[in-house]
Write a protein that holds these residues in place. Structure first.
Motif, PDB file in Angstrom:
ATOM      1  N   ILE A  49       0.802  -1.218   0.000  1.00  0.00           N
ATOM      2  CA  ILE A  49       0.000   0.000   0.000  1.00  0.00           C
ATOM      3  C   ILE A  49       0.843   1.282   0.000  1.00  0.00           C
ATOM      4  N   ASP A  50       1.940   1.300   0.763  1.00  0.00           N
ATOM      5  CA  ASP A  50       2.722   2.535   0.860  1.00  0.00           C
ATOM      6  C   ASP A  50       3.362   2.901  -0.475  1.00  0.00           C
ATOM      7  N   ILE A  51       3.871   1.880  -1.162  1.00  0.00           N
ATOM      8  CA  ILE A  51       4.497   2.120  -2.467  1.00  0.00           C
ATOM      9  C   ILE A  51       3.437   2.566  -3.479  1.00  0.00           C
ATOM     10  N   LEU A  52       2.297   1.879  -3.473  1.00  0.00           N
ATOM     11  CA  LEU A  52       1.248   2.205  -4.448  1.00  0.00           C
ATOM     12  C   LEU A  52       0.703   3.614  -4.233  1.00  0.00           C
ATOM     13  N   ARG A  53       0.595   4.022  -2.991  1.00  0.00           N
ATOM     14  CA  ARG A  53       0.116   5.369  -2.693  1.00  0.00           C
ATOM     15  C   ARG A  53       1.012   6.441  -3.294  1.00  0.00           C
ATOM     16  N   GLN A  54       2.325   6.134  -3.374  1.00  0.00           N
ATOM     17  CA  GLN A  54       3.249   7.113  -3.968  1.00  0.00           C
ATOM     18  C   GLN A  54       3.133   7.127  -5.489  1.00  0.00           C
ATOM     19  N   ARG A 105      -4.595  -7.914  -6.307  1.00  0.00           N
ATOM     20  CA  ARG A 105      -5.568  -7.328  -7.240  1.00  0.00           C
ATOM     21  C   ARG A 105      -6.629  -6.514  -6.499  1.00  0.00           C
ATOM     22  N   LEU A 106      -7.072  -7.009  -5.356  1.00  0.00           N
ATOM     23  CA  LEU A 106      -8.082  -6.262  -4.603  1.00  0.00           C
ATOM     24  C   LEU A 106      -7.493  -4.959  -4.068  1.00  0.00           C
ATOM     25  N   LEU A 107      -6.231  -5.012  -3.680  1.00  0.00           N
ATOM     26  CA  LEU A 107      -5.554  -3.792  -3.247  1.00  0.00           C
ATOM     27  C   LEU A 107      -5.444  -2.806  -4.412  1.00  0.00           C
ATOM     28  N   LEU A 108      -5.030  -3.299  -5.583  1.00  0.00           N
ATOM     29  CA  LEU A 108      -4.962  -2.445  -6.778  1.00  0.00           C
ATOM     30  C   LEU A 108      -6.319  -1.841  -7.091  1.00  0.00           C
ATOM     31  N   ASN A 109      -7.338  -2.682  -6.959  1.00  0.00           N
ATOM     32  CA  ASN A 109      -8.698  -2.243  -7.256  1.00  0.00           C
ATOM     33  C   ASN A 109      -9.073  -1.026  -6.408  1.00  0.00           C
ATOM     34  N   ASP A 110      -8.814  -1.124  -5.105  1.00  0.00           N
ATOM     35  CA  ASP A 110      -9.231  -0.044  -4.222  1.00  0.00           C
ATOM     36  C   ASP A 110      -8.390   1.211  -4.405  1.00  0.00           C
ATOM     37  N   ILE A 111      -7.096   1.003  -4.626  1.00  0.00           N
ATOM     38  CA  ILE A 111      -6.255   2.188  -4.785  1.00  0.00           C
ATOM     39  C   ILE A 111      -6.583   2.876  -6.116  1.00  0.00           C
ATOM     40  N   ALA A 112      -6.924   2.077  -7.125  1.00  0.00           N
ATOM     41  CA  ALA A 112      -7.316   2.647  -8.420  1.00  0.00           C
ATOM     42  C   ALA A 112      -8.628   3.421  -8.282  1.00  0.00           C
ATOM     43  N   LYS A 130      -8.205   5.904 -11.213  1.00  0.00           N
ATOM     44  CA  LYS A 130      -7.377   5.453 -12.332  1.00  0.00           C
ATOM     45  C   LYS A 130      -7.958   4.161 -12.909  1.00  0.00           C
ATOM     46  N   PRO A 131      -7.912   4.015 -14.228  1.00  0.00           N
ATOM     47  CA  PRO A 131      -8.329   2.737 -14.815  1.00  0.00           C
ATOM     48  C   PRO A 131      -7.295   1.650 -14.509  1.00  0.00           C
ATOM     49  N   TRP A 132      -7.758   0.422 -14.351  1.00  0.00           N
ATOM     50  CA  TRP A 132      -6.807  -0.696 -14.279  1.00  0.00           C
ATOM     51  C   TRP A 132      -7.348  -1.859 -15.083  1.00  0.00           C
ATOM     52  N   ILE A 133      -6.435  -2.676 -15.586  1.00  0.00           N
ATOM     53  CA  ILE A 133      -6.827  -3.721 -16.530  1.00  0.00           C
ATOM     54  C   ILE A 133      -6.463  -5.088 -15.951  1.00  0.00           C
ATOM     55  N   TYR A 149      -6.241 -21.085 -20.602  1.00  0.00           N
ATOM     56  CA  TYR A 149      -7.374 -20.193 -20.345  1.00  0.00           C
ATOM     57  C   TYR A 149      -6.887 -18.808 -19.924  1.00  0.00           C
ATOM     58  N   GLY A 150      -7.558 -17.791 -20.424  1.00  0.00           N
ATOM     59  CA  GLY A 150      -7.226 -16.431 -20.020  1.00  0.00           C
ATOM     60  C   GLY A 150      -8.482 -15.612 -19.824  1.00  0.00           C
ATOM     61  N   VAL A 151      -8.390 -14.586 -18.977  1.00  0.00           N
ATOM     62  CA  VAL A 151      -9.543 -13.731 -18.730  1.00  0.00           C
ATOM     63  C   VAL A 151      -9.048 -12.309 -18.494  1.00  0.00           C
ATOM     64  N   THR A 152      -9.811 -11.336 -18.992  1.00  0.00           N
ATOM     65  CA  THR A 152      -9.395  -9.941 -18.837  1.00  0.00           C
ATOM     66  C   THR A 152     -10.616  -9.020 -18.796  1.00  0.00           C
ATOM     67  N   PHE A 153     -10.431  -7.908 -18.089  1.00  0.00           N
ATOM     68  CA  PHE A 153     -11.513  -6.937 -17.963  1.00  0.00           C
ATOM     69  C   PHE A 153     -10.906  -5.581 -17.600  1.00  0.00           C
ATOM     70  N   THR A 154     -11.404  -4.533 -18.235  1.00  0.00           N
ATOM     71  CA  THR A 154     -10.920  -3.189 -17.947  1.00  0.00           C
ATOM     72  C   THR A 154     -11.840  -2.519 -16.932  1.00  0.00           C
ATOM     73  N   VAL A 155     -11.284  -2.146 -15.798  1.00  0.00           N
ATOM     74  CA  VAL A 155     -12.073  -1.501 -14.737  1.00  0.00           C
ATOM     75  C   VAL A 155     -11.910   0.017 -14.860  1.00  0.00           C
ATOM     76  N   LEU A 156     -13.012   0.690 -15.122  1.00  0.00           N
ATOM     77  CA  LEU A 156     -12.987   2.147 -15.237  1.00  0.00           C
ATOM     78  C   LEU A 156     -13.732   2.758 -14.063  1.00  0.00           C
ATOM     79  N   PRO A 157     -13.094   3.644 -13.301  1.00  0.00           N
ATOM     80  CA  PRO A 157     -13.771   4.259 -12.158  1.00  0.00           C
ATOM     81  C   PRO A 157     -15.061   4.947 -12.592  1.00  0.00           C
TER      82      PRO A 157
END
Lengths: 67, 340
Positions: free
Chosen positions: B108-113, B131-138, B143-146, B154-162
């Motif tokens: 969290i401290d690094i991501l906040r910077q 990923r859940l940490l990224l989700n909340d900080i985004a 910020k969008p995150w993918i 198998y692969g899965v992807t989704f773009t999360v837009l605030p």
């Protein structure tokens, strides 16, 4: 009856009557699944009520963690 | 701008000169430098983003080479941290991109910077805690995150837009508790490229001002089974989500600070993150050398040694990986026996 699952045709027996039956048939019951039935996303409690008919389209997605 | 380098990309009408200028001014954070992270980092470096920050806590091992495209046999021999090895390779691919390599946890401290300074985040992690940490900080910094993930074919992807799409917390009930990991069922390399193709294309759309072209869909595929699925995800947004609704409290930012140990993605390895800040590797090495039974390896970033059936790798930031166990208690005992 023939339905489409994740873009591929699938012949299913008469005893597979609804989405829950399909999940069991595909042996996916242990995974948390996001299911779309004819472009409508279903809640889990709707799986038994969602009756399958010939030509239906079902999309099934599950999350994985690897990267 | 070096027009020749980006000529073919600029010729592509939806990007053009204006899009390329935007790319050059953008900053992308890639979390994880394994298979997905290597591939998206290379794609974005070649595409000419201005700045790339890469965070990874691991070092290169032989079994990575089959699918982690930035690494070489020399990186394996030298036990190079993945973030550092990635930076070295990428700097030779495009020296105009500013690349920051961070060897450590995406905590969290690094991501906040970093996150407030970035335009978007690419998820290339191997676990849902991060990923859940990224989700909340985004969500917090809008910020969008993918999201991207792979296993087997198998692969899965989704773009999360605030404010626009569901976030990962909205989809929390679909997160597997003990999902298959890369080691229990393996993985083939093309599925990595396919997920990264989606992730990087979505990133290019966002970074060049082409939001209208975003897919908006949850996409999954199984290359071996010839399956491809796209699902309209909007209906999954939760009006009372604790991470993205008006009642938000960012639960994943609160819990994260408590995580001190973690079992690494099916690797028979436990990571320990003790309270003490940094490790003086030379000092520790000097101590360990007194025990003639211990085989030591050291590079500027880490210290690795073998005892019994375990291998312990200590990083400058104080983290240790204990290979040879998945038992967190056993790992802690070994750590304390040799590292105090």
């Amino acid at each position: 009856m023939k339905i489409t699952v994740n873009g591929n045709g699938l012949e299913i027996q008469e005893e597979v009557k609804h989405i829950k039956g399909l999940i069991d048939f595909l042996e996916l019951e242990d995974k948390p699944l996001i299911i779309e039935h004819n472009q409508q996303i279903l809640q889990k409690e709707e799986h038994e009520r969602a009756v399958l008919e010939n030509g239906d389209k079902v999309e099934i997605v599950h999350f994985v963690g690897g990267g | 701008m070096e027009t020749n380098r980006y000529h073919r990309q600029i010729l592509f009408a939806p990007i053009g000169e204006a899009g390329q200028e935007k790319l050059i001014r953008s900053h992308v954070l890639i979390v994880g430098a394994g298979a997905l992270g290597s591939s998206s980092a290379e794609a974005l470096t070649r595409a000419g983003v201005g700045q790339l920050t890469i965070i990874d806590r691991d070092y290169v091992e032989e079994s990575n080479l089959q699918r982690q495209q930035l690494f070489s046999e020399a990186d394996v021999e030298q036990k190079m941290p993945k973030a550092v090895a990635a930076k070295q390779r990428l700097s030779g691919v495009n020296s105009h991109v500013k690349i920051d390599a961070i060897v450590g946890d995406a905590e969290i401290d690094i991501l906040r910077q970093i996150v407030p300074e970035t335009d978007l985040i690419i998820d290339a992690t191997d676990n849902f805690e991060t990923r859940l940490l990224l989700n909340d900080i985004a969500q917090k910094y809008q910020k969008p995150w993918i999201y991207g993930a792979v296993v087997a074919s198998y692969g899965v992807t989704f773009t999360v837009l605030p404010e626009k799409t569901p976030c990962l917390q909205c989809l929390q009930e679909y997160i597997p508790a003990n999902g298959a990991t890369c080691d229990s069922v393996g993985i083939i390399q093309p599925v990595v490229q396919k997920v990264v193709s989606q992730q990087v294309t979505e990133a290019l759309k966002l970074l060049t001002g082409n939001e209208a072209a975003l897919s908006g869909k949850l996409i999954s595929f199984d290359l071996w089974k010839n399956e491809h699925t796209e699902m309209e995800a909007a209906a999954l947004r939760k009006p009372d989500c604790p991470s993205c609704s008006s009642k938000r409290s960012y639960p994943n930012l609160a819990y994260n600070s408590r995580l001190k140990t973690a079992v690494l993605c099916g690797r028979n390895t436990v990571q320990l993150r003790p309270n003490r800040k940094r490790a003086d590797l030379d000092e520790v090495a000097k101590e360990l050398q007194k025990n003639k039974q211990i085989k030591l390896f050291q590079n500027p970033y880490l210290l690795s040694f073998e005892v019994d059936s375990f291998r312990i790798v200590l990083f400058q930031d104080g983290r240790a990986l204990v290979h040879g166990t998945m038992d967190q208690l056993e790992a802690k005992n070994i750590y304390h026996r040799y590292l105090g």
